[in-house]
Design an enzyme around this catalytic site. Structure first.
Site, PDB file in Angstrom:
ATOM      1  N   VAL A  24       0.681  -1.104  -0.083  1.00  0.00           N
ATOM      2  CA  VAL A  24       0.091  -0.017   0.048  1.00  0.00           C
ATOM      3  C   VAL A  24       0.868   1.217  -0.068  1.00  0.00           C
ATOM      4  O   VAL A  24       1.738   1.344   0.802  1.00  0.00           O
ATOM      5  CB  VAL A  24      -0.694   0.057   1.498  1.00  0.00           C
ATOM      6  CG1 VAL A  24      -1.776   1.131   1.227  1.00  0.00           C
ATOM      7  CG2 VAL A  24      -1.649  -1.184   1.408  1.00  0.00           C
ATOM      8  N   ASP A  25       0.643   2.296  -0.891  1.00  0.00           N
ATOM      9  CA  ASP A  25       1.336   3.367  -1.004  1.00  0.00           C
ATOM     10  C   ASP A  25       2.656   3.532  -1.532  1.00  0.00           C
ATOM     11  O   ASP A  25       3.410   4.557  -1.406  1.00  0.00           O
ATOM     12  CB  ASP A  25       1.060   4.253   0.380  1.00  0.00           C
ATOM     13  CG  ASP A  25      -0.250   4.921   1.025  1.00  0.00           C
ATOM     14  OD1 ASP A  25      -1.002   4.846  -0.091  1.00  0.00           O
ATOM     15  OD2 ASP A  25      -0.220   5.053   1.983  1.00  0.00           O
ATOM     16  N   LYS A  28       1.692   2.139  -6.832  1.00  0.00           N
ATOM     17  CA  LYS A  28       1.163   1.605  -7.920  1.00  0.00           C
ATOM     18  C   LYS A  28       0.382   2.258  -8.946  1.00  0.00           C
ATOM     19  O   LYS A  28       0.610   2.359 -10.082  1.00  0.00           O
ATOM     20  CB  LYS A  28       0.242   0.389  -7.531  1.00  0.00           C
ATOM     21  CG  LYS A  28       1.071  -0.618  -6.643  1.00  0.00           C
ATOM     22  CD  LYS A  28       0.153  -1.824  -6.414  1.00  0.00           C
ATOM     23  CE  LYS A  28      -0.820  -1.337  -5.158  1.00  0.00           C
ATOM     24  NZ  LYS A  28      -0.397  -1.155  -3.910  1.00  0.00           N
ATOM     25  N   ILE A  48      -3.375   6.395 -26.262  1.00  0.00           N
ATOM     26  CA  ILE A  48      -3.522   5.208 -25.612  1.00  0.00           C
ATOM     27  C   ILE A  48      -4.975   4.397 -26.047  1.00  0.00           C
ATOM     28  O   ILE A  48      -5.713   5.458 -26.329  1.00  0.00           O
ATOM     29  CB  ILE A  48      -3.289   5.282 -24.101  1.00  0.00           C
ATOM     30  CG1 ILE A  48      -4.198   6.380 -23.520  1.00  0.00           C
ATOM     31  CG2 ILE A  48      -1.804   5.623 -23.427  1.00  0.00           C
ATOM     32  CD1 ILE A  48      -4.700   6.154 -21.950  1.00  0.00           C
ATOM     33  N   HIS A  87      -2.955  -7.342  -5.331  1.00  0.00           N
ATOM     34  CA  HIS A  87      -2.979  -8.633  -5.073  1.00  0.00           C
ATOM     35  C   HIS A  87      -4.017  -9.457  -5.518  1.00  0.00           C
ATOM     36  O   HIS A  87      -4.423 -10.540  -6.096  1.00  0.00           O
ATOM     37  CB  HIS A  87      -2.618  -9.167  -3.693  1.00  0.00           C
ATOM     38  CG  HIS A  87      -1.454  -8.478  -3.337  1.00  0.00           C
ATOM     39  ND1 HIS A  87      -0.606  -8.692  -2.128  1.00  0.00           N
ATOM     40  CD2 HIS A  87      -0.387  -7.725  -4.193  1.00  0.00           C
ATOM     41  CE1 HIS A  87       0.436  -8.075  -1.933  1.00  0.00           C
ATOM     42  NE2 HIS A  87       0.486  -7.418  -3.251  1.00  0.00           N
ATOM     43  N   ASN A 137      10.960   2.419  -6.368  1.00  0.00           N
ATOM     44  CA  ASN A 137      10.316   3.731  -6.625  1.00  0.00           C
ATOM     45  C   ASN A 137      10.705   4.669  -5.422  1.00  0.00           C
ATOM     46  O   ASN A 137      11.229   4.581  -4.456  1.00  0.00           O
ATOM     47  CB  ASN A 137       8.728   3.537  -6.541  1.00  0.00           C
ATOM     48  CG  ASN A 137       7.873   4.658  -7.118  1.00  0.00           C
ATOM     49  OD1 ASN A 137       8.338   5.325  -8.031  1.00  0.00           O
ATOM     50  ND2 ASN A 137       6.549   4.833  -6.367  1.00  0.00           N
TER      51      ASN A 137
HETATM   52  N1  LIG Z   1       7.630  11.587  -3.862  1.00  0.00           N
HETATM   53  C1  LIG Z   1       7.187  10.708  -4.689  1.00  0.00           C
HETATM   54  N2  LIG Z   1       6.066  10.274  -4.039  1.00  0.00           N
HETATM   55  C2  LIG Z   1       5.333   9.314  -4.779  1.00  0.00           C
HETATM   56  C3  LIG Z   1       6.037   8.545  -5.967  1.00  0.00           C
HETATM   57  N3  LIG Z   1       4.900   7.573  -6.366  1.00  0.00           N
HETATM   58  C4  LIG Z   1       3.995   7.815  -5.327  1.00  0.00           C
HETATM   59  N4  LIG Z   1       4.079   8.552  -4.733  1.00  0.00           N
HETATM   60  C5  LIG Z   1       3.186   9.369  -3.583  1.00  0.00           C
HETATM   61  O1  LIG Z   1       2.906   8.158  -2.736  1.00  0.00           O
HETATM   62  C6  LIG Z   1       1.521   8.031  -2.309  1.00  0.00           C
HETATM   63  C7  LIG Z   1       1.052   6.805  -2.731  1.00  0.00           C
HETATM   64  O2  LIG Z   1       1.083   6.645  -4.247  1.00  0.00           O
HETATM   65  P1  LIG Z   1      -0.175   5.674  -4.762  1.00  0.00           P
HETATM   66  O3  LIG Z   1       0.355   5.667  -6.169  1.00  0.00           O
HETATM   67  O4  LIG Z   1      -1.245   6.010  -4.371  1.00  0.00           O
HETATM   68  O5  LIG Z   1       0.218   4.335  -4.019  1.00  0.00           O
HETATM   69  P2  LIG Z   1      -0.553   2.899  -4.369  1.00  0.00           P
HETATM   70  O6  LIG Z   1       0.523   1.918  -4.248  1.00  0.00           O
HETATM   71  O7  LIG Z   1      -1.275   2.995  -5.562  1.00  0.00           O
HETATM   72  O8  LIG Z   1      -1.218   2.802  -3.111  1.00  0.00           O
HETATM   73  P3  LIG Z   1      -2.689   2.204  -2.972  1.00  0.00           P
HETATM   74  O9  LIG Z   1      -3.443   2.038  -4.215  1.00  0.00           O
HETATM   75  O10 LIG Z   1      -3.457   2.586  -1.762  1.00  0.00           O
HETATM   76  O11 LIG Z   1      -2.287   0.679  -2.673  1.00  0.00           O
HETATM   77  C8  LIG Z   1       1.118   9.451  -3.121  1.00  0.00           C
HETATM   78  O12 LIG Z   1       0.870  10.409  -1.975  1.00  0.00           O
HETATM   79  C9  LIG Z   1       1.892   9.472  -4.323  1.00  0.00           C
HETATM   80  O13 LIG Z   1       1.976  10.978  -4.652  1.00  0.00           O
HETATM   81  C10 LIG Z   1       7.337   8.761  -6.218  1.00  0.00           C
HETATM   82  O14 LIG Z   1       7.936   8.409  -7.198  1.00  0.00           O
HETATM   83  N5  LIG Z   1       7.881   9.899  -5.564  1.00  0.00           N
END
Ligand SMILES: Nc1nc2c(ncn2[C@@H]2O[C@H](COP(=O)(O)OP(=O)(O)OP(=O)(O)O)[C@@H](O)[C@H]2O)c(=O)[nH]1
Length: 597
Positions: A24-25, A28, A48, A87, A137
């Site tokens: 999570v977070d 993705k 796309i 998952h 990431n």
């Molecule tokens: N600085 C930074 N922040 C990122 C990056 N990728 C994602 N974030 C931040 O991380 C947080 C979570 O990103 P998401 O893309 O929502 O993560 P996720 O894995 O899809 O989360 P879930 O859908 O909840 O499982 C958000 O606030 C994004 O802006 C990155 O490469 N750099």
């Protein structure tokens, strides 16, 4: 070149399906968004294609994103990214012999490293033997990192100060170490020569786009080189797919969102759908695709097409879709023989999964065959025995099944993403069956394991408490308060602990009554500790007849308890109690020569 492969070469390659997994977070959704938006506007790159439940990034657009590093031509039409990250989607989207996804991206926040869901994702990837890359990431968050924007990673890396480079390198080594623990040999993508043996780690920022070109390039390279044969075979021929979701749509009734992973599906085709208890046969009345977003003002969100080629996400309209489950497979059929073959294949697949169950163990229920297989694997890895494993909601039969376990710790139902049918809770309560329910595999298993450990600990504790332990006391003859019925006398505890109701014996092994009550300073007490002096009342003896006033007595430890003590619990006894315990067999053998032998 053999005849067959020459013929295959003439066929078109289908689009590989890519799924994104991660904690999570860890990013993705942000990554999928970044890929969708591309580096330049969609118009320039040839936009796309939106699918139901998936997004197709055409090869032209990928080339455009990767233009600084693109080396040679590929035949792939593009990549189809499954829109639902995670998952659940991955295990639901399943086809024979593995996951629906041909490739996967495991996304890890480089600053946080591995988390429970990262580990879970790895086990799932291993179960389904899906080739994957690791996207490390959020490199833009590494202290001292300067982001130049949407550029290849190697370009960004070359522009960094040494301190930022070192920090990144260290983080990558940590990831390599972790992956190694899970049995994968991994390295940074630019240091890999054999991509079949090593997992590529690509440092990226889903936010700025750094590294995204290389991520796509490695995916395209993997698909082209290592999946070519399997992808080539699937453009024409029998349609095969997986149901993503079953939905009621206004004016259309029940429809299915599906991913077609094989062949060509046409309106009018007869299809067989896998049901929990057999096969349903229906025919395709309509195939719908989403309209491009600029056409959203039109009445309908969908556009009807006559046929569709794999891989693609579409909505199907068909008769009689009641009871169809997400995660089920379907296949186009032409004859009764096809239906029979489909049925046999499903039965066999189901048996293969179910057969690996134990006589005594938990009952497992999950929503799809994919999650069933993933959970069976996870539970086995955690050393949990499974009595019965099935797809479907929890019903009363499951409660009976679970309650029939000999060990209470197995009287458990583990339910993943399924409902409890009416009456199940009452039934479970009645039969002492516990139900663990969750939507996340690792927390489901975790809560069960924690509960089981705690129960074991409590049982152990109770077992110890229930054991009669060695104790030696001495009557104090100057404190004889009453001689009989019951005798009341002062004592000193020489070794161990004395409890109420303890049976006593003399040093010659003969019985000496039992402790009725104990009093210290006028208060009743349940236990007297080593060294304490107090008054006790003893039933069944008369002081002056069976007992002398200054006699030494022992608590009568039953033979079975003595064995347990000797085997497992000697370290819980005091030094004096140990000594008393060692004297004890001799005393008992004065009456019964075979005691403890
Ligand atoms: N600085 C930074 N922040 C990122 C990056 N990728 C994602 N974030 C931040 O991380 C947080 C979570 O990103 P998401 O893309 O929502 O993560 P996720 O894995 O899809 O989360 P879930 O859908 O909840 O499982 C958000 O606030 C994004 O802006 C990155 O490469 N750099």
């Amino acid at each position: 070149m053999s005849k067959k492969s020459k013929k295959d070469k003439d066929k078109q390659l289908r689009t590989p399906i890519v799924s994104v997994l991660g904690h999570v977070d860890h990013g993705k959704t942000t990554l999928l968004d970044k890929i969708r938006k591309g580096r330049v506007t969609a118009k320039e790159a040839g936009g796309i294609t939106q699918h139901i439940g998936a997004t197709e990034i055409p090869i032209e657009m990928i080339k455009n994103i990767c233009k600084d590093i693109w080396r040679k031509e590929v035949e792939l039409p593009g990549l189809l990214f499954i829109d639902t990250p995670g998952h659940k989607a991955f295990t639901n989207l399943r086809r024979r012999g593995g996951a629906l996804a041909d490739l996967a991206i495991l996304i890890v926040d480089i600053n946080e490293g591995f988390k429970p869901q990262t580990e879970e994702a790895l086990s799932i990837l291993r179960t389904f033997r899906t080739p994957f890359v690791v996207a490390a990431n959020k490199i833009d968050k590494i202290p001292a990192w300067q982001s130049p924007g949407f550029v290849p990673f190697l370009k960004s890396y070359s522009m960094q100060e040494d301190i930022a480079k070192n920090r990144l390198d260290n983080k990558i080594y940590e990831l390599i170490g972790k992956l190694y623990e899970f049995g994968f040999s991994a390295d940074r993508f630019d240091r890999i020569t054999d991509f079949t043996r090593n997992v590529a780690i690509i440092p990226i920022s889903a936010l700025t786009g750094e590294g995204v070109p290389e991520l796509l390039l490695v995916l395209v390279g993997l698909a082209q080189r290592f999946l070519e044969d399997s992808l080539r075979l699937h453009v024409s021929g029998k349609a095969k797919g997986t149901i993503l979701e079953v939905k009621e749509e206004k004016g259309m009734g029940i429809t299915c969102d599906v991913i077609l992973y094989d062949g060509t599906l046409k309106v009018g085709d007869r299809i067989a759908i896998a049901m929990r208890d057999g096969v349903k046969v229906t025919h395709v009345k309509g195939i719908l695709k989403p309209r491009p977003s600029q056409e959203m003002r039109l009445e309908s969100k969908f556009r009807s097409v006559k046929s569709v080629v794999a891989a693609a996400g579409v909505k199907l309209i068909a008769a009689d879709l009641e009871g169809v489950l997400a995660g089920s497979e379907f296949e186009a059929i032409e004859s009764e023989k096809d239906i029979e073959e489909f049925r046999k294949r499903l039965e066999k697949e189901y048996e293969e999964i179910e057969i690996r169950t134990d006589e005594e163990g938990v009952v497992l229920k999950t929503d799809t065959l994919g999650s069933l297989e993933a959970l069976i694997n996870e539970l086995k890895d955690a050393g949990i025995k499974i009595k019965n494993a099935e797809v479907g909601d929890v019903d009363k039969r499951d409660v009976i099944e679970a309650s029939a376990n000999r060990d209470e710790l197995n009287r458990v139902i583990i339910a993943f993403s399924v409902k409890l049918l009416p009456g199940v809770e009452e039934e479970a309560e009645k039969y002492g069956v516990r139900v663990f329910r969750d939507e996340i595999i690792y927390s489901l298993i975790d809560s069960f394991v924690k509960w089981r450990e705690e129960e074991k600990r409590l049982r152990e504790k109770q077992k110890i408490e229930e054991l009669v332990k060695p104790c030696k006391i001495k009557l104090l003859k100057e404190y004889i308060f009453r001689r009989s019925k019951p005798a009341v006398v002062g004592i000193r505890v020489l070794a161990g602990e004395l409890k109420r109701d303890a049976k006593l014996i003399k040093a010659d092994g003969s019985p000496a009554g039992s402790v009725r009550s104990m009093q210290k300073e006028g208060e009743n007490v349940p236990v007297a500790k080593e060294g304490e002096e107090l008054a006790i009342s003893i039933d069944g003896v008369t002081i002056g007849r069976q007992l002398n006033g200054d006699e030494v007595l022992y608590v009568d430890v039953p033979e079975r308890h003595a064995r347990v003590l000797e085997k497992d619990l000697m370290d819980t006894l005091s030094e004096e109690a140990k000594k008393a315990f060692q004297e004890f067999p001799e005393i008992k053998r004065k009456v019964n020569p075979f005691w403890g032998k």
